[in-house]
Scaffold this active site. Sequence first.
Site, PDB file in Angstrom:
ATOM      1  N   SER A  41       0.835  -1.222   0.000  1.00  0.00           N
ATOM      2  CA  SER A  41       0.000   0.000   0.000  1.00  0.00           C
ATOM      3  C   SER A  41       0.863   1.263   0.000  1.00  0.00           C
ATOM      4  O   SER A  41       0.647   2.171  -0.819  1.00  0.00           O
ATOM      5  CB  SER A  41      -0.977   0.007   1.175  1.00  0.00           C
ATOM      6  OG  SER A  41      -0.321  -0.231   2.393  1.00  0.00           O
ATOM      7  N   HIS A  60      -1.933  -8.902   1.859  1.00  0.00           N
ATOM      8  CA  HIS A  60      -1.626  -7.644   2.585  1.00  0.00           C
ATOM      9  C   HIS A  60      -2.785  -7.373   3.560  1.00  0.00           C
ATOM     10  O   HIS A  60      -3.074  -8.201   4.415  1.00  0.00           O
ATOM     11  CB  HIS A  60      -1.386  -6.549   1.546  1.00  0.00           C
ATOM     12  CG  HIS A  60      -0.858  -5.246   2.063  1.00  0.00           C
ATOM     13  ND1 HIS A  60      -0.261  -5.111   3.296  1.00  0.00           N
ATOM     14  CD2 HIS A  60      -0.835  -3.992   1.508  1.00  0.00           C
ATOM     15  CE1 HIS A  60       0.109  -3.839   3.471  1.00  0.00           C
ATOM     16  NE2 HIS A  60      -0.237  -3.147   2.405  1.00  0.00           N
ATOM     17  N   HIS A  83       5.731 -12.794   7.264  1.00  0.00           N
ATOM     18  CA  HIS A  83       5.953 -11.412   6.848  1.00  0.00           C
ATOM     19  C   HIS A  83       7.124 -11.355   5.890  1.00  0.00           C
ATOM     20  O   HIS A  83       8.055 -12.169   5.994  1.00  0.00           O
ATOM     21  CB  HIS A  83       6.226 -10.515   8.058  1.00  0.00           C
ATOM     22  CG  HIS A  83       5.984  -9.070   7.778  1.00  0.00           C
ATOM     23  ND1 HIS A  83       6.951  -8.245   7.264  1.00  0.00           N
ATOM     24  CD2 HIS A  83       4.866  -8.321   7.887  1.00  0.00           C
ATOM     25  CE1 HIS A  83       6.432  -7.049   7.094  1.00  0.00           C
ATOM     26  NE2 HIS A  83       5.172  -7.053   7.451  1.00  0.00           N
ATOM     27  N   ARG A 116       3.108  -4.979  16.747  1.00  0.00           N
ATOM     28  CA  ARG A 116       1.712  -4.530  16.634  1.00  0.00           C
ATOM     29  C   ARG A 116       0.787  -5.636  17.116  1.00  0.00           C
ATOM     30  O   ARG A 116      -0.275  -5.379  17.684  1.00  0.00           O
ATOM     31  CB  ARG A 116       1.393  -4.147  15.175  1.00  0.00           C
ATOM     32  CG  ARG A 116       2.274  -3.019  14.636  1.00  0.00           C
ATOM     33  CD  ARG A 116       2.084  -2.805  13.142  1.00  0.00           C
ATOM     34  NE  ARG A 116       2.433  -3.972  12.363  1.00  0.00           N
ATOM     35  CZ  ARG A 116       2.276  -4.102  11.046  1.00  0.00           C
ATOM     36  NH1 ARG A 116       1.741  -3.091  10.368  1.00  0.00           N
ATOM     37  NH2 ARG A 116       2.627  -5.203  10.410  1.00  0.00           N
ATOM     38  N   ASP A 124      -2.236  -8.618  11.603  1.00  0.00           N
ATOM     39  CA  ASP A 124      -3.582  -9.050  11.236  1.00  0.00           C
ATOM     40  C   ASP A 124      -4.063 -10.273  12.025  1.00  0.00           C
ATOM     41  O   ASP A 124      -5.256 -10.582  12.030  1.00  0.00           O
ATOM     42  CB  ASP A 124      -3.643  -9.357   9.735  1.00  0.00           C
ATOM     43  CG  ASP A 124      -3.261  -8.149   8.900  1.00  0.00           C
ATOM     44  OD1 ASP A 124      -3.746  -7.058   9.214  1.00  0.00           O
ATOM     45  OD2 ASP A 124      -2.464  -8.291   7.952  1.00  0.00           O
TER      46      ASP A 124
END
Length: 435
Positions: free
Chosen positions: A241, A271, A318, A327, A373
Amino acid sequence: MDKIKEKFSEIIEPAIKEVKDFVAARGDEKLGEITVAQVYQGMRGMLALITETSKLDNEEGIRFRGYSIPELQEKLPKYPGGEEPLPEGIFHLMLFNELPTDDDVRRMSNNWARRSVVPTHVFRVIDALPGHAHPMTQFIAGIMASRTESEFQKEYRAGIGKNEYWMPMFEDAMNLIARLPRIAAYIYRRTYHNSEHIEPDPKLDWAGNFAHMLGFENESFKEMMRLYLTIHADHEGGNVSAHAIHLVGSALSDAYLSFTAGMAGLAGPLHGLANQEVIRWILDMRKELGGGLPSKEQIANYCRKTLSEGRVIPGFGHAVLRKTDPRYTAQREFALKHMPHDEMFLIVSRIYEVVPDILEQTGKVKNPWPNVDAHSGQLLMHYGLTEYDFYTVLFGVSRALGTMASLVWDRVLQMPLERPGSTTTAALKKQFGVG
Ligand code: CMX
């Protein structure tokens, strides 16, 4: 000129000079070598971009202008009575390269509230899509429809010079950030709540008002949104992105065009769409197992089945990270504090205990650890935001913070048109004398 823009205009000259001097002094230095495999394999590890707002370390994870997520949770201003950082603060940090004060974030909140009116034609464009259109399709349509408001497009046509490009880009970036929560909430209420829309409350902060427009007044949900929108804001420049936004922006496309390109990339399952895929995968597993908390063995078997079908386990792996994503950890800590007995949280935690070993056993996955995620959907499910097809839109709203700060800096630093070279297999084989 508003106060934030005026303050920004004061810091750009030294930054431009710093970059010019550095390139003049060290422009001929080599940054490494490129292998044939890198060219074929998605350019992994190939340093090719300057993104000032954040930098990713493969072991430690993301740092925003040098600050880790735990440091930011401590240092960024909070909502009165709150404990989580305000996204206004991380935007200020990324834009100005300095930690904001409470006054800075209040000014940012107020500035965005003033800019937040979305023209009615944007809602009409969204309404023209069928209700079953994926929320990311609706989001992209809404952003593109908002382009009628682009200051950059207008000023460029009027003939502004290179040195001034950053000014209308700043306006577009700020307007877009200010309006995205309204557009996203409109899509959510239209798709899942019978088009019963909720008017914004300009007295609230950006994330709090977003939660309010989505229909969630619970203070704990608002805190979760502040954290969520802060930690998804940026992940250096090479992710799909951010890279797409930077690339399209390099053609002097305005912020609306550039951001639309980035959101099209975020909507891919490798993604940002992975956040909805994680919940879909967990719900499918539970359905197959008849509900309840699955055992470690049941999870392991389900993972093996997923892999044997040639599918990925969403939320794990990743392209850069080689450890658990900080995160993920920040969200896990939030869950431990606010919902330690939530069944979905217990499942997510158990998956964390099982999946890395299984991915290691494949012998090919470079990073078996969870990414951002793997956890975010659980937090949303807990508060009743269960419509997981919407989750990537939330990621997108947050991603505007880092990418819009970067896009403004791209125009300040007059980054040129991005145009890497490409070749053919035949040409490479010839180069290396392979018959
Ligand atoms: N499940 C199954 N296989 C996986 C895997 C996973 N979670 N992660 C990597 N692999 C596989 C790859 O598909 C690849 O297989 P092939 O050699 O057969 O093609 C192999 O392991 C090597 O891949 P890698 O070098 O470890 O990972 P990449 O840099 O190519 O890809 C990513 C990174 C994120 C696309 C990948 O780990 C993946 O597909 N993860 C699941 C989807 C996901 O969670 N995406 C979100 C990432 C974070 C974000 O952008 O939001």
